[in-house]
Design a protein around this motif. Structure first.
Motif, PDB file in Angstrom:
ATOM      1  N   ASP A 138       0.854  -1.189   0.000  1.00 34.12           N
ATOM      2  CA  ASP A 138       0.000   0.000   0.000  1.00 34.12           C
ATOM      3  C   ASP A 138       0.893   1.243   0.000  1.00 34.12           C
ATOM      4  O   ASP A 138       2.123   1.143  -0.009  1.00 34.12           O
ATOM      5  CB  ASP A 138      -0.970  -0.020   1.180  1.00 34.12           C
ATOM      6  N   GLY A 139       0.277   2.400   0.018  1.00 31.30           N
ATOM      7  CA  GLY A 139       1.043   3.641  -0.047  1.00 31.30           C
ATOM      8  C   GLY A 139       1.979   3.845   1.137  1.00 31.30           C
ATOM      9  O   GLY A 139       3.094   4.326   0.978  1.00 31.30           O
ATOM     10  N   ILE A 140       1.530   3.465   2.323  1.00 29.91           N
ATOM     11  CA  ILE A 140       2.377   3.639   3.514  1.00 29.91           C
ATOM     12  C   ILE A 140       3.622   2.751   3.424  1.00 29.91           C
ATOM     13  O   ILE A 140       4.740   3.197   3.679  1.00 29.91           O
ATOM     14  CB  ILE A 140       1.580   3.342   4.810  1.00 29.91           C
ATOM     15  N   GLU A 141       3.449   1.492   3.041  1.00 29.27           N
ATOM     16  CA  GLU A 141       4.593   0.584   2.909  1.00 29.27           C
ATOM     17  C   GLU A 141       5.525   1.059   1.793  1.00 29.27           C
ATOM     18  O   GLU A 141       6.754   1.024   1.937  1.00 29.27           O
ATOM     19  CB  GLU A 141       4.124  -0.847   2.645  1.00 29.27           C
ATOM     20  N   THR A 142       4.954   1.514   0.687  1.00 28.83           N
ATOM     21  CA  THR A 142       5.769   2.026  -0.423  1.00 28.83           C
ATOM     22  C   THR A 142       6.533   3.265   0.021  1.00 28.83           C
ATOM     23  O   THR A 142       7.718   3.414  -0.291  1.00 28.83           O
ATOM     24  CB  THR A 142       4.890   2.325  -1.648  1.00 28.83           C
ATOM     25  N   LEU A 143       5.884   4.136   0.777  1.00 29.04           N
ATOM     26  CA  LEU A 143       6.533   5.331   1.321  1.00 29.04           C
ATOM     27  C   LEU A 143       7.744   4.936   2.170  1.00 29.04           C
ATOM     28  O   LEU A 143       8.835   5.491   2.007  1.00 29.04           O
ATOM     29  CB  LEU A 143       5.531   6.134   2.161  1.00 29.04           C
ATOM     30  N   LYS A 144       7.564   3.966   3.063  1.00 31.98           N
ATOM     31  CA  LYS A 144       8.668   3.506   3.916  1.00 31.98           C
ATOM     32  C   LYS A 144       9.839   3.008   3.073  1.00 31.98           C
ATOM     33  O   LYS A 144      11.001   3.327   3.343  1.00 31.98           O
ATOM     34  CB  LYS A 144       8.204   2.370   4.832  1.00 31.98           C
ATOM     35  N   ARG A 145       9.532   2.218   2.049  1.00 32.94           N
ATOM     36  CA  ARG A 145      10.589   1.629   1.225  1.00 32.94           C
ATOM     37  C   ARG A 145      11.296   2.680   0.367  1.00 32.94           C
ATOM     38  O   ARG A 145      12.512   2.615   0.178  1.00 32.94           O
ATOM     39  CB  ARG A 145      10.022   0.503   0.371  1.00 32.94           C
ATOM     40  N   ILE A 146      10.542   3.640  -0.149  1.00 35.24           N
ATOM     41  CA  ILE A 146      11.168   4.718  -0.931  1.00 35.24           C
ATOM     42  C   ILE A 146      12.089   5.533  -0.032  1.00 35.24           C
ATOM     43  O   ILE A 146      13.220   5.842  -0.400  1.00 35.24           O
ATOM     44  CB  ILE A 146      10.101   5.618  -1.601  1.00 35.24           C
ATOM     45  N   LYS A 147      11.629   5.877   1.158  1.00 37.93           N
ATOM     46  CA  LYS A 147      12.434   6.669   2.088  1.00 37.93           C
ATOM     47  C   LYS A 147      13.695   5.917   2.513  1.00 37.93           C
ATOM     48  O   LYS A 147      14.716   6.526   2.774  1.00 37.93           O
ATOM     49  CB  LYS A 147      11.605   7.082   3.310  1.00 37.93           C
ATOM     50  N   ALA A 148      13.607   4.585   2.585  1.00 29.49           N
ATOM     51  CA  ALA A 148      14.799   3.794   2.928  1.00 29.49           C
ATOM     52  C   ALA A 148      15.837   3.882   1.810  1.00 29.49           C
ATOM     53  O   ALA A 148      17.036   3.914   2.074  1.00 29.49           O
ATOM     54  CB  ALA A 148      14.409   2.339   3.174  1.00 29.49           C
ATOM     55  N   LEU A 149      15.375   3.949   0.560  1.00 28.47           N
ATOM     56  CA  LEU A 149      16.286   4.033  -0.589  1.00 28.47           C
ATOM     57  C   LEU A 149      16.740   5.459  -0.870  1.00 28.47           C
ATOM     58  O   LEU A 149      17.889   5.689  -1.248  1.00 28.47           O
ATOM     59  CB  LEU A 149      15.607   3.460  -1.842  1.00 28.47           C
ATOM     60  N   GLN A 150      15.811   6.409  -0.747  1.00 30.03           N
ATOM     61  CA  GLN A 150      16.097   7.818  -1.025  1.00 30.03           C
ATOM     62  C   GLN A 150      15.506   8.675   0.091  1.00 30.03           C
ATOM     63  O   GLN A 150      14.389   9.185  -0.030  1.00 30.03           O
ATOM     64  CB  GLN A 150      15.500   8.229  -2.375  1.00 30.03           C
ATOM     65  N   PRO A 151      16.245   8.827   1.179  1.00 31.59           N
ATOM     66  CA  PRO A 151      15.715   9.555   2.340  1.00 31.59           C
ATOM     67  C   PRO A 151      15.280  10.985   2.038  1.00 31.59           C
ATOM     68  O   PRO A 151      14.410  11.529   2.719  1.00 31.59           O
ATOM     69  CB  PRO A 151      16.880   9.542   3.335  1.00 31.59           C
ATOM     70  N   ASP A 152      15.872  11.593   1.022  1.00 32.86           N
ATOM     71  CA  ASP A 152      15.535  12.985   0.697  1.00 32.86           C
ATOM     72  C   ASP A 152      14.370  13.116  -0.277  1.00 32.86           C
ATOM     73  O   ASP A 152      14.028  14.234  -0.680  1.00 32.86           O
ATOM     74  CB  ASP A 152      16.765  13.693   0.102  1.00 32.86           C
ATOM     75  N   ALA A 153      13.758  12.007  -0.670  1.00 29.46           N
ATOM     76  CA  ALA A 153      12.656  12.052  -1.639  1.00 29.46           C
ATOM     77  C   ALA A 153      11.498  12.887  -1.090  1.00 29.46           C
ATOM     78  O   ALA A 153      11.123  12.764   0.075  1.00 29.46           O
ATOM     79  CB  ALA A 153      12.177  10.640  -1.968  1.00 29.46           C
ATOM     80  N   GLU A 154      10.965  13.741  -1.943  1.00 28.83           N
ATOM     81  CA  GLU A 154       9.784  14.535  -1.605  1.00 28.83           C
ATOM     82  C   GLU A 154       8.569  13.732  -2.062  1.00 28.83           C
ATOM     83  O   GLU A 154       8.451  13.401  -3.245  1.00 28.83           O
ATOM     84  CB  GLU A 154       9.815  15.889  -2.312  1.00 28.83           C
ATOM     85  N   ILE A 155       7.663  13.420  -1.143  1.00 27.79           N
ATOM     86  CA  ILE A 155       6.529  12.558  -1.457  1.00 27.79           C
ATOM     87  C   ILE A 155       5.232  13.187  -0.967  1.00 27.79           C
ATOM     88  O   ILE A 155       5.131  13.598   0.189  1.00 27.79           O
ATOM     89  CB  ILE A 155       6.698  11.160  -0.808  1.00 27.79           C
ATOM     90  N   ILE A 156       4.254  13.237  -1.870  1.00 26.94           N
ATOM     91  CA  ILE A 156       2.900  13.649  -1.512  1.00 26.94           C
ATOM     92  C   ILE A 156       2.026  12.412  -1.574  1.00 26.94           C
ATOM     93  O   ILE A 156       2.012  11.703  -2.578  1.00 26.94           O
ATOM     94  CB  ILE A 156       2.348  14.724  -2.470  1.00 26.94           C
ATOM     95  N   MET A 157       1.304  12.151  -0.499  1.00 27.09           N
ATOM     96  CA  MET A 157       0.358  11.047  -0.464  1.00 27.09           C
ATOM     97  C   MET A 157      -0.979  11.536  -1.003  1.00 27.09           C
ATOM     98  O   MET A 157      -1.372  12.673  -0.763  1.00 27.09           O
ATOM     99  CB  MET A 157       0.175  10.530   0.967  1.00 27.09           C
ATOM    100  N   LEU A 158      -1.666  10.655  -1.702  1.00 23.78           N
ATOM    101  CA  LEU A 158      -2.944  10.975  -2.331  1.00 23.78           C
ATOM    102  C   LEU A 158      -3.938   9.901  -1.939  1.00 23.78           C
ATOM    103  O   LEU A 158      -3.605   8.714  -1.981  1.00 23.78           O
ATOM    104  CB  LEU A 158      -2.727  10.946  -3.841  1.00 23.78           C
ATOM    105  N   SER A 159      -5.147  10.306  -1.552  1.00 15.89           N
ATOM    106  CA  SER A 159      -6.125   9.294  -1.169  1.00 15.89           C
ATOM    107  C   SER A 159      -7.549   9.773  -1.382  1.00 15.89           C
ATOM    108  O   SER A 159      -7.855  10.946  -1.186  1.00 15.89           O
ATOM    109  CB  SER A 159      -5.951   8.911   0.297  1.00 15.89           C
ATOM    110  N   GLY A 160      -8.382   8.824  -1.763  1.00 14.38           N
ATOM    111  CA  GLY A 160      -9.804   9.093  -1.872  1.00 14.38           C
ATOM    112  C   GLY A 160     -10.515   8.848  -0.562  1.00 14.38           C
ATOM    113  O   GLY A 160     -11.634   9.296  -0.362  1.00 14.38           O
ATOM    114  N   GLN A 161      -9.903   8.115   0.347  1.00 13.25           N
ATOM    115  CA  GLN A 161     -10.546   7.799   1.621  1.00 13.25           C
ATOM    116  C   GLN A 161      -9.591   7.940   2.806  1.00 13.25           C
ATOM    117  O   GLN A 161      -9.658   7.173   3.740  1.00 13.25           O
ATOM    118  CB  GLN A 161     -11.148   6.389   1.591  1.00 13.25           C
TER     119      GLN A 161
END
Length: 146
Positions: free
Chosen positions: A64-87
């Motif tokens: 899911d988005g939270i798990e993907t966020l964790k994994r991206i941050k582990a690879l690229q800690p400086d990544a700028e990420i906006i989460m998007l959700s309908g719910q």
């Protein structure tokens, strides 16, 4: 926007029609857009490639988005990420922000608000890169004894 914003953006969403439409809307505004339809695809996309911003859907099959966020941050800690959700819930948005997301937007996303957030993310990223470059130059100058 009078000045064209040249930024590299990765859109991650399992809803392919939404993904295609948003990508087209951002490309017409001068952005270089890549897309991924899953957390796995997103992780593969960031290998060897850096983006000014990653727009990441919260609800996806597999990671899911939270798990993907964790994994991206582990690879690229400086990544700028906006989460998007309908719910999205307040609890989920707080969790995402604690994990390093820079913002949390609701679907359907307002294109002008998203463009503004992309501009902010690119500016923040450029400042961070400039700061790192200055620190590296100072380190080299101090170690060379010039």
């Amino acid at each position: 926007m009078t000045e064209e914003l040249k930024a590299r953006v990765l859109l991650v969403d399992d809803e392919e029609d939404f993904l295609k439409t948003l990508a087209e809307r951002l490309q017409t505004r001068g952005l270089k857009v890549s897309t991924a339809t899953s957390g796995d695809n997103a992780l593969a996309s960031i290998e060897g490639q850096e983006y000014d911003l990653i727009v990441l859907d919260l609800a996806m099959p597999g990671f899911d988005g939270i798990e993907t966020l964790k994994r991206i941050k582990a690879l690229q800690p400086d990544a700028e990420i906006i989460m998007l959700s309908g719910q999205g819930s307040i609890r989920t948005s707080i969790e995402a922000m604690k994990l390093g997301a820079c913002d949390f937007l609701q679907k359907p996303v307002d294109i002008n608000e998203l463009m503004s957030k992309i501009g902010e993310a690119k500016e923040k990223r450029m400042l961070m890169l400039e700061t790192k470059s200055i620190a590296e130059i100072e380190k080299i100058l101090h170690t060379k004894g010039w």
